[in-house]
Motif scaffolding. Structure first.
Motif, mmCIF file in Angstrom:
data_model
loop_
_atom_site.group_PDB
_atom_site.id
_atom_site.type_symbol
_atom_site.label_atom_id
_atom_site.label_comp_id
_atom_site.label_asym_id
_atom_site.label_seq_id
_atom_site.Cartn_x
_atom_site.Cartn_y
_atom_site.Cartn_z
ATOM 1 N N HIS A 1 -90.928 -35.620 -23.954
ATOM 2 C CA HIS A 1 -90.602 -34.803 -22.785
ATOM 3 C C HIS A 1 -91.771 -34.733 -21.783
ATOM 4 O O HIS A 1 -91.585 -34.817 -20.564
ATOM 5 N N HIS B 1 -92.434 -35.732 -17.685
ATOM 6 C CA HIS B 1 -93.070 -34.968 -16.598
ATOM 7 C C HIS B 1 -94.234 -35.744 -15.971
ATOM 8 O O HIS B 1 -94.417 -35.746 -14.752
ATOM 9 N N ASP C 1 -87.377 -29.291 -15.544
ATOM 10 C CA ASP C 1 -86.764 -30.251 -16.469
ATOM 11 C C ASP C 1 -85.589 -30.966 -15.805
ATOM 12 O O ASP C 1 -84.809 -30.341 -15.080
ATOM 13 N N SER D 1 -95.930 -26.016 -17.333
ATOM 14 C CA SER D 1 -94.533 -25.640 -17.556
ATOM 15 C C SER D 1 -94.493 -24.333 -18.336
ATOM 16 O O SER D 1 -95.513 -23.665 -18.501
HETATM 17 ZN ZN ZN Z 1 -90.414 -29.413 -19.110
#
Ligand code: ZN
Ligand code: KG4
Length: 363
Positions: A122, A126, A312, A147
């Motif tokens: 993940h 980003h 996201d 985040s």
């Molecule tokens: Zn995130």
């Protein structure tokens, strides 16, 4: 007779699926044409009553939303399932149930279509999200990843080549925004709500510490700030709206200035001139303005993906997957997710052991 092989040039289209937390994101990227379509369903309303994400509710909602979103994105891109060449999904870190929904769906789709699948980190999504924009820096650059779950400064040298320069010792910046917003009585998710309230606040009316800026190093600590806010807020009349806005402004300035100070230090330490800001807090307007101004005076540049690619989304997963697939990486056939997955464990892509299995399944 000399055989000449005419190979038709074929692009690569990757479906990206993001389900690591409370957003269902789906996108299709094309190696030649870039992002073709993307869509997102946010579960914010679903979790709002609980003041935070309820993992089981998150998983069930991903189950409901994911396939309709896949259909919507394919329709918008003018594609059918058969036009997909690969499927990328977030394999971690995140909530295990939520991750499994995306991983299971993506793997099943890939298997059914006979195309490869790849599990994406993940945070790598980003870190690479700036490349979704037409104008973007190429590595090496420094990334500030801010985040709800992470605050880190990372030197990005290439795909999978990341060096963590500093990170938070306690709360993430987004978490600090969310917790501070909650104690000021603001709704979840607190970051945008607190930033909106701070607009009405007077700069300097409350001044909170800029944690860990008075000593060298690139680590962060934000948990003490919310205590300072709590103590300041307790001394106010709860009906004093101006004091509440002033405190929100004081908190936002403290976080934003702390982040900016460390970003400048990270650029100095690495000798790099490009800073990429990623993660949900990257949507903060004051952080954007301060970084842009501070870096411009040093001949450096801050790059921000547009807000929908800071939070996201499926596009960043599709892109990271595309890059890894182009480099030959494939996930095995097993549905594997990693709720905890340190970024430092990522490596540049190499054709994985699972590739043969994936290729024969595709075969
Ligand atoms: Zn995130
Ligand atoms: O990257 P993200 O969408 O999700 C993950 O945590 O992975 O980031 C969400 C975080 C939340 O903590 C939210 O409050 C924060 O980003 N956030 C903001 C703003 N918009 C979102 N924080 C400060 N100012 C904002 N404008």
């Amino acid at each position: 007779m000399i055989q000449t092989q005419v190979t038709e040039r074929k692009t690569l289209r990757v479906l990206g699926v993001e389900t690591s937390c409370d957003e269902t994101g789906v996108a299709v990227v094309d190696a030649d044409r870039g992002l073709l379509a993307h869509a997102l369903h946010s579960q914010v309303d679903l979790h709002a009553d609980y003041g935070g994400v309820v993992p089981e509710l998150a998983s069930r909602d991903h189950v409901r939303r994911l396939l309709p979103l896949v259909r919507q994105v394919l329709d918008e891109a003018g594609l059918g399932l058969a036009d997909l060449d690969a499927v990328a999904y977030t394999a971690g870190p995140g909530l295990i149930g939520a991750l499994l929904v995306g991983a299971g769906t993506a793997r099943a789709l890939a298997y059914g279509l006979g195309v490869p699948a790849v599990g994406v980190h993940h945070m790598e999504g980003h870190l690479l999200a700036p490349a979704l924009e037409a104008e973007h820096p190429d590595p090496p650059y420094v990334a500030l990843l801010v985040s709800g779950g992470h605050t880190m400064l990372v030197e990005v040298r290439g795909l999978g080549a990341y060096r963590v320069l500093g990170e938070t010792l306690d709360d993430a910046a987004g978490e600090a925004f969310d917790k501070t917003a909650k104690l000021l009585g603001l709704p979840y998710p607190g970051g945008p709500a607190l930033a909106a309230l701070a607009q009405a606040g007077r700069p300097g009316a409350f001044r909170f510490a800029r944690p860990m800026t008075d000593r060298p190093g690139l680590d962060f600590s934000f948990s003490g700030l919310k205590t300072q806010v709590l103590l300041a807020w307790r001394r106010q009349d709860p009906d004093d709206g101006q004091a509440r806005a002033d405190i929100a402004r004081g908190f936002e300035d403290a976080v934003v200035e702390t982040l900016a100070t460390k970003c400048v230090r990270a650029l100095d330490a690495t000798g790099l001139k490009d800073l990429v800001v990623a993660g949900g807090v990257g949507a903060n307007a004051r952080l954007r303005a301060l970084l842009a101004a501070q870096l411009a005076t040093r001949g450096a540049r801050a790059w921000f993906p547009r807000p929908e690619f800071c939070t996201d989304n499926g596009a960043m997963i599709a892109l990271a997957g595309l890059l890894r697939i182009q480099a030959g990486e494939r996930a095995g056939l097993g549905i594997e997710v990693r709720p905890r997955w340190p970024l430092s464990e990522l490596t540049p892509p190499c054709p994985a052991a699972g590739q043969d299995a994936a290729a024969s399944a595709a075969g």
